[in-house]
Design an enzyme around this catalytic site. Structure first.
Site, PDB file in Angstrom:
ATOM      1  N   ASP A 256      51.513  59.670  -9.128  1.00  0.00           N
ATOM      2  CA  ASP A 256      51.572  59.073  -7.779  1.00  0.00           C
ATOM      3  C   ASP A 256      50.915  60.169  -6.709  1.00  0.00           C
ATOM      4  O   ASP A 256      51.419  61.361  -6.849  1.00  0.00           O
ATOM      5  CB  ASP A 256      53.039  58.707  -7.401  1.00  0.00           C
ATOM      6  CG  ASP A 256      53.206  57.809  -6.264  1.00  0.00           C
ATOM      7  OD1 ASP A 256      53.416  56.597  -6.250  1.00  0.00           O
ATOM      8  OD2 ASP A 256      52.902  58.374  -5.144  1.00  0.00           O
TER       9      ASP A 256
ATOM     10  N   ASN B  21      58.337  47.564  -7.525  1.00  0.00           N
ATOM     11  CA  ASN B  21      58.877  46.814  -6.365  1.00  0.00           C
ATOM     12  C   ASN B  21      58.063  45.567  -6.165  1.00  0.00           C
ATOM     13  O   ASN B  21      56.868  45.466  -6.806  1.00  0.00           O
ATOM     14  CB  ASN B  21      58.334  47.642  -5.175  1.00  0.00           C
ATOM     15  CG  ASN B  21      59.347  49.072  -5.243  1.00  0.00           C
ATOM     16  OD1 ASN B  21      60.335  48.943  -5.334  1.00  0.00           O
ATOM     17  ND2 ASN B  21      58.606  50.272  -5.252  1.00  0.00           N
TER      18      ASN B  21
ATOM     19  N   GLY C 107      59.462  46.805  -0.498  1.00  0.00           N
ATOM     20  CA  GLY C 107      58.553  48.062  -0.158  1.00  0.00           C
ATOM     21  C   GLY C 107      57.378  48.272  -0.704  1.00  0.00           C
ATOM     22  O   GLY C 107      56.686  49.300  -0.820  1.00  0.00           O
TER      23      GLY C 107
ATOM     24  N   HIS D  61      52.585  47.758 -10.534  1.00  0.00           N
ATOM     25  CA  HIS D  61      52.563  49.189 -10.926  1.00  0.00           C
ATOM     26  C   HIS D  61      53.980  49.434 -11.147  1.00  0.00           C
ATOM     27  O   HIS D  61      54.835  48.909 -10.512  1.00  0.00           O
ATOM     28  CB  HIS D  61      51.842  49.965 -10.021  1.00  0.00           C
ATOM     29  CG  HIS D  61      52.576  49.894  -8.403  1.00  0.00           C
ATOM     30  ND1 HIS D  61      52.005  48.861  -7.736  1.00  0.00           N
ATOM     31  CD2 HIS D  61      53.199  50.567  -7.780  1.00  0.00           C
ATOM     32  CE1 HIS D  61      52.550  49.085  -6.792  1.00  0.00           C
ATOM     33  NE2 HIS D  61      53.321  49.857  -6.581  1.00  0.00           N
TER      34      HIS D  61
HETATM   35  P1  5GP Z   1      54.813  50.508  -3.956  1.00  0.00           P
HETATM   36  O1  5GP Z   1      55.427  51.036  -2.676  1.00  0.00           O
HETATM   37  O2  5GP Z   1      53.865  49.382  -3.895  1.00  0.00           O
HETATM   38  O3  5GP Z   1      55.763  50.364  -4.876  1.00  0.00           O
HETATM   39  O4  5GP Z   1      54.041  51.808  -4.538  1.00  0.00           O
HETATM   40  C1  5GP Z   1      52.840  52.190  -4.227  1.00  0.00           C
HETATM   41  C2  5GP Z   1      52.577  53.704  -4.459  1.00  0.00           C
HETATM   42  O5  5GP Z   1      51.426  54.102  -4.892  1.00  0.00           O
HETATM   43  C3  5GP Z   1      53.414  54.858  -3.740  1.00  0.00           C
HETATM   44  O6  5GP Z   1      54.247  55.598  -4.275  1.00  0.00           O
HETATM   45  C4  5GP Z   1      52.211  55.650  -3.139  1.00  0.00           C
HETATM   46  O7  5GP Z   1      52.569  56.948  -2.950  1.00  0.00           O
HETATM   47  C5  5GP Z   1      50.890  55.465  -4.166  1.00  0.00           C
HETATM   48  N1  5GP Z   1      49.834  55.426  -3.655  1.00  0.00           N
HETATM   49  C6  5GP Z   1      49.127  55.018  -2.609  1.00  0.00           C
HETATM   50  N2  5GP Z   1      47.981  55.302  -2.558  1.00  0.00           N
HETATM   51  C7  5GP Z   1      47.605  56.151  -3.512  1.00  0.00           C
HETATM   52  C8  5GP Z   1      46.542  56.611  -4.102  1.00  0.00           C
HETATM   53  O8  5GP Z   1      45.376  56.679  -3.225  1.00  0.00           O
HETATM   54  N3  5GP Z   1      46.492  57.482  -5.061  1.00  0.00           N
HETATM   55  C9  5GP Z   1      47.748  57.312  -5.872  1.00  0.00           C
HETATM   56  N4  5GP Z   1      47.781  58.013  -7.000  1.00  0.00           N
HETATM   57  N5  5GP Z   1      48.819  56.912  -5.516  1.00  0.00           N
HETATM   58  C10 5GP Z   1      48.830  56.222  -4.176  1.00  0.00           C
END
Ligand code: 5GP
Ligand code: ZN
Length: 114
Positions: free
Chosen positions: A30, A87, A93, A100
């Protein structure tokens, strides 16, 4: 899906620190780690959210969960423990609409989550 961030990471069009990949899954660090280990496991195929999973995806989800356990083990967190999180949608969120599985470990993780 052409405008999906995680599809672009799967395709190699956007760089990421890949920790695992196979025919069905890609796992990467992440970008905004919330724990010493914070890995995201994604299917190569675009699925927007948990609400979009079908019965035919059961094996895929099983692979994701078992891969989470394997990655936690590789990082040495099997015994102390770790957390896996999907999530789904706004109240949870979800910010990237390609499913993922978060795999977090290496520190004490409070419960209930915020
Ligand atoms: P969500 O909030 O949708 O459950 O998680 C999305 C995750 O993707 C977040 O923890 C965020 O830090 C991660 N994330 C967002 N953009 C990128 C990116 O460009 N590269 C990586 N490796 N992680 C990302
Ligand atoms: Zn996608």
């Amino acid at each position: 899906m052409s405008d999906c961030l995680f599809c672009k990471i799967v395709a190699g069009d956007i760089p990421a620190k890949i920790v695992y990949k196979d025919e069905h899954l890609v796992a990467f660090q992440d970008i905004n780690a919330q724990a010493p280990m914070h890995v995201l496991i994604v299917p190569r195929r675009h699925v927007a959210s948990l609400n979009d999973l079908a019965e035919s995806d059961d094996a895929l989800v099983g692979e994701m969960v078992r891969r989470a356990a394997a990655i936690a083990k590789e990082h040495g967190h099997s015994e102390r423990g770790y957390r896996t999180v999907f999530n789904c949608n706004a109240d949870a969120g979800q910010s990237v609409f390609h499913i993922h599985l978060h795999v977090l470990g290496g520190r004490l993780l409070a419960w209930p989550p915020g």
